[in-house]
Design a protein around this motif. Structure first.
Motif, PDB file in Angstrom:
ATOM      1  N   ALA A  13      36.602 -15.429  12.433  1.00 54.66           N
ATOM      2  CA  ALA A  13      37.615 -16.412  12.379  1.00 54.66           C
ATOM      3  C   ALA A  13      37.826 -17.388  13.145  1.00 54.66           C
ATOM      4  O   ALA A  13      38.404 -18.408  12.714  1.00 54.66           O
ATOM      5  CB  ALA A  13      38.940 -15.085  12.455  1.00 54.66           C
ATOM      6  N   LEU A  14      37.670 -17.296  14.341  1.00 58.44           N
ATOM      7  CA  LEU A  14      37.660 -18.437  15.418  1.00 58.44           C
ATOM      8  C   LEU A  14      36.969 -19.481  14.616  1.00 58.44           C
ATOM      9  O   LEU A  14      37.174 -20.645  14.835  1.00 58.44           O
ATOM     10  CB  LEU A  14      37.491 -18.111  16.563  1.00 58.44           C
ATOM     11  N   ASP A  16      35.405 -20.273  12.098  1.00 53.56           N
ATOM     12  CA  ASP A  16      36.144 -20.820  10.714  1.00 53.56           C
ATOM     13  C   ASP A  16      37.122 -21.722  11.002  1.00 53.56           C
ATOM     14  O   ASP A  16      37.095 -22.666  10.332  1.00 53.56           O
ATOM     15  CB  ASP A  16      36.382 -19.804  10.020  1.00 53.56           C
ATOM     16  N   GLU A  17      37.995 -21.421  12.082  1.00 49.55           N
ATOM     17  CA  GLU A  17      39.146 -22.340  12.221  1.00 49.55           C
ATOM     18  C   GLU A  17      38.526 -23.575  13.106  1.00 49.55           C
ATOM     19  O   GLU A  17      39.371 -24.638  13.424  1.00 49.55           O
ATOM     20  CB  GLU A  17      40.020 -21.568  12.967  1.00 49.55           C
ATOM     21  N   GLY A  18      37.186 -23.526  13.598  1.00 47.38           N
ATOM     22  CA  GLY A  18      36.541 -24.688  14.404  1.00 47.38           C
ATOM     23  C   GLY A  18      36.928 -24.470  15.964  1.00 47.38           C
ATOM     24  O   GLY A  18      36.688 -25.429  16.682  1.00 47.38           O
ATOM     25  N   HIS A  43      27.786 -22.490   9.693  1.00 46.54           N
ATOM     26  CA  HIS A  43      28.147 -22.785  11.283  1.00 46.54           C
ATOM     27  C   HIS A  43      26.797 -23.043  12.074  1.00 46.54           C
ATOM     28  O   HIS A  43      26.722 -23.918  13.023  1.00 46.54           O
ATOM     29  CB  HIS A  43      28.954 -21.669  11.695  1.00 46.54           C
TER      30      HIS A  43
END
Length: 295
Positions: A13-14, A16-18, A43
């Protein structure tokens, strides 16, 4: 394992948020042997194309290249996969591990002859390389060449006779080709490797029942009974199998009085268990099951 999956989800999740640590995320995926291909490919390529981030990986960069290459192949991202494999080939030109990746890339493109050449060259130097031999099996199946897959699996099993997964796969292919005697032989080998596996006893019994004949029905009944015993008496397919074998034996030519008495006893016991299970777990279907068993 559960805690590890939770941590992967959190890191994912982190990332994905960059704001997450991609290298740590990829390392955890490798440690837990997960295959989140789309995320790893996306990624991982971003990480590898960033020169400063790539430099921080140190020697692990080559492990990441391999990980991302496999993920990209899973996703049919052939350009990204080629980029990773190219970097690995430049660093390790004589590596069989990288050669296998190159062959897999040709497979993904549908370039079967080129993949075959890559695998053949590796096998010249390493004739017992199990991974390459398995790639040849997979390649034959991918082309719909089941007899070719049978040949490759038999070659593999000459070297690795204890590989029960390959015996099971070979049995499945033989069944697809309706080569029941050959499939039965595979299950005999499986039972030798894992004699306490109820599913192998069940599979062998079902093949013998399919082949038919008085002796095969008698043997099938014994293996159905073994499957029942090994599963704690709860394998419904094996219970039904005993009933079907008993009925088939009673109708077969050459049976004797002993067979009929034994079948009557076994059939009654198996039928009683089936009826009880239906009464407990599916009462609405209990009467239907009872009428079928009586018929």
């Amino acid at each position: 394992m559960g805690e590890g999956i939770t941590e992967v989800d959190r890191l994912e999740a982190l990332v994905d948020e960059g704001v997450g640590d991609v290298a740590r995320y990829l390392a955890l995926i490798r440690k837990l042997k997960l295959r989140r291909s789309s995320k790893v490919a996306k990624h991982g390529m971003e990480l590898l194309r960033n020169s400063s981030a790539r430099a921080k990986l140190g020697a692990d960069v080559w492990t990441v290249y391999e990980q991302v290459a496999i993920a990209a192949l899973d996703c049919q991202c052939l350009t990204a996969a080629k980029e990773c494999i190219g970097a690995l080939l430049k660093k390790f030109p004589d590596s069989t591990r990288v050669g296998r990746l190159e062959g897999m890339w040709f497979e993904a493109r549908g370039s079967w002859q080129q993949a075959e050449k890559v695998y053949a060259s590796i096998l010249e130097e390493h004739p017992t390389d199990a991974r390459i031999l398995k790639r040849k099996i997979a390649m034959a199946k991918a082309q719909g060449n089941l007899m070719g897959a049978v040949d490759e699996m038999n070659k593999y099993l000459e070297l690795f006779m204890a590989d029960h997964e390959c015996w099971k796969e070979l049995a499945d292919v033989y069944l697809a080709l309706q080569m029941y005697k050959q499939a039965a032989f595979c299950y005999e080998e499986l039972i030798l490797v894992q004699p306490a596996n109820a599913l192998f006893h069940l599979g062998y019994a079902e093949i013998l029942y399919t082949i038919g004949g008085l002796e095969n029905l008698k043997t099938a009944k014994k293996y159905y009974a073994s499957a029942i015993e090994l599963s704690g008496g709860k394998n419904m397919r094996a219970l039904y199998g005993v009933c079907l074998c008993a009925a088939g034996i009673n109708q077969a030519k050459g049976r004797n009085v002993k067979d009929e008495k034994e079948n009557s006893t076994v059939h009654t016991l198996a039928a009683d268990v089936i009826k009880r299970e239906y009464r407990l777990k599916a009462p609405k279907k209990a009467s239907l099951a009872a009428s079928i068993l009586e018929a």
